[in-house]
Design a protein around this motif. Structure first.
Motif: not given
Length: 215
Positions: A178-200
Motif C-alpha cells: 500500500q502507498l499513501t497519498t503523495p505529500y500527505t504524511p498524515q496518512h502514514n501517521g504511525v511511521s511519522e510518530r515513531r520516527n519523531r520519537f526515535i529522532l528525539e
C-alpha cells in the motif's frame, strides 16, 4: 549591547558583561533523554525497581517548552484506513536519513518496520537508500520465522519503495504493498510518530546511547 545585522554581538573587551548560568537538573535530562516521555513513567520505573542505579528524580518537572511546542500537531485527519486485527497483518515502514553523523559502521539511514497491531518496531541500518529491499527480505525472514507471514506493507511514495525491483519483491513474496497519498504524511501517521520519537532520543540526547553499540 549593540545590534549587528539581526543579532547582538558580544564584545569581550567591554568592561561590563552579564552572564546567565544555565542549570539543568538530572530530572530534566532524564525527561529529554527518554524522548520527552511522560514523567510518571520514570517515577514508576524507579518505585517498582525495574531498573538499577537510577538517579533521584523530583516528583515534578518544570514546564517543558519542547513538549508544549513540539507536540502541537494539526487536527487529525478522518480515519479512512483500517486497523490490523492480528500481528503482521499490516506493517508500516519508512526510511529516515540522510543523517549528519554516520554510525560506527558508516550507516547514514535506517529503515523502520512497525507492526500495526502490536506496535512492535524493528530497525535496520542502511548505508544507502537502495538497500531497503535487502532490509525487507531480512525483516521478512526474521518475523515470519518467529510469528507468521506478512500480509500488507504500507509505505510512502519514496523512490526506494516504488522501484520495479521492490514491486517485484513484494509480488514474489505475496505481500500487498500500500502507498499513501503523495505529500500527505498524515496518512502514514504511525511511521511519522515513531520516527519523531526515535529522532528525539538519538539526535538530541546522545548521552544515553551506549558507545559500544556496533550499528
Amino acid at each position: 549591547m549593540q545590534m549587528k545585522r539581526k543579532s547582538f554581538a558580544l564584545n569581550p573587551l567591554e568592561e561590563e558583561q552579564t552572564a546567565f548560568p544555565i542549570i539543568e537538573s538530572i530530572t530534566e535530562l532524564m525527561h529529554k533523554g527518554l524522548g520527552h516521555y511522560h514523567h510518571k513513567g520514570p517515577l514508576q520505573i524507579k518505585s517498582n525497581m525495574v531498573a538499577k542505579d537510577l538517579p533521584e528524580l523530583d516528583d515534578h518537572i518544570p514546564d517543558c517548552k519542547t513538549c508544549r511546542y513540539g507536540k502541537q500537531s494539526r487536527k487529525p485527519f478522518p480515519k479512512v484506513t483500517w486497523r490490523a486485527s492480528k500481528k503482521l497483518q499490516l506493517i508500516h515502514t519508512y526510511i529516515a536519513g540522510h543523517q549528519i553523523v554516520p554510525s560506527l559502521k558508516g550507516s547514514l539511514y535506517y529503515a523502520a518496520f512497525i507492526d500495526d497491531f502490536t506496535r512492535m518496531c524493528w530497525i535496520f541500518f542502511l548505508k544507502h537508500k537502495s538497500e531497503v529491499a535487502r532490509a525487507v527480505l531480512n525483516f521478512k525472514a526474521r518475523v515470519e520465522n518467529e510469528s507468521g507471514c506478512i500480509q500488507t506493507l504500507r509505505s510512502d511514495n519514496g523512490k526506494e519503495y516504488t522501484s520495479e525491483f521492490f514491486n517485484q519483491l513484494c509480488e514474489e513474496a505475496g505481500i500487498h504493498h500500500q502507498l499513501t497519498t503523495p505529500y500527505t504524511p498524515q496518512h502514514n501517521g504511525v511511521s511519522e510518530r515513531r520516527n519523531r520519537f526515535i529522532l528525539e532520543i538519538t539526535k538530541h540526547e546522545s548521552w544515553l546511547i551506549d558507545p559500544k553499540t556496533e550499528n
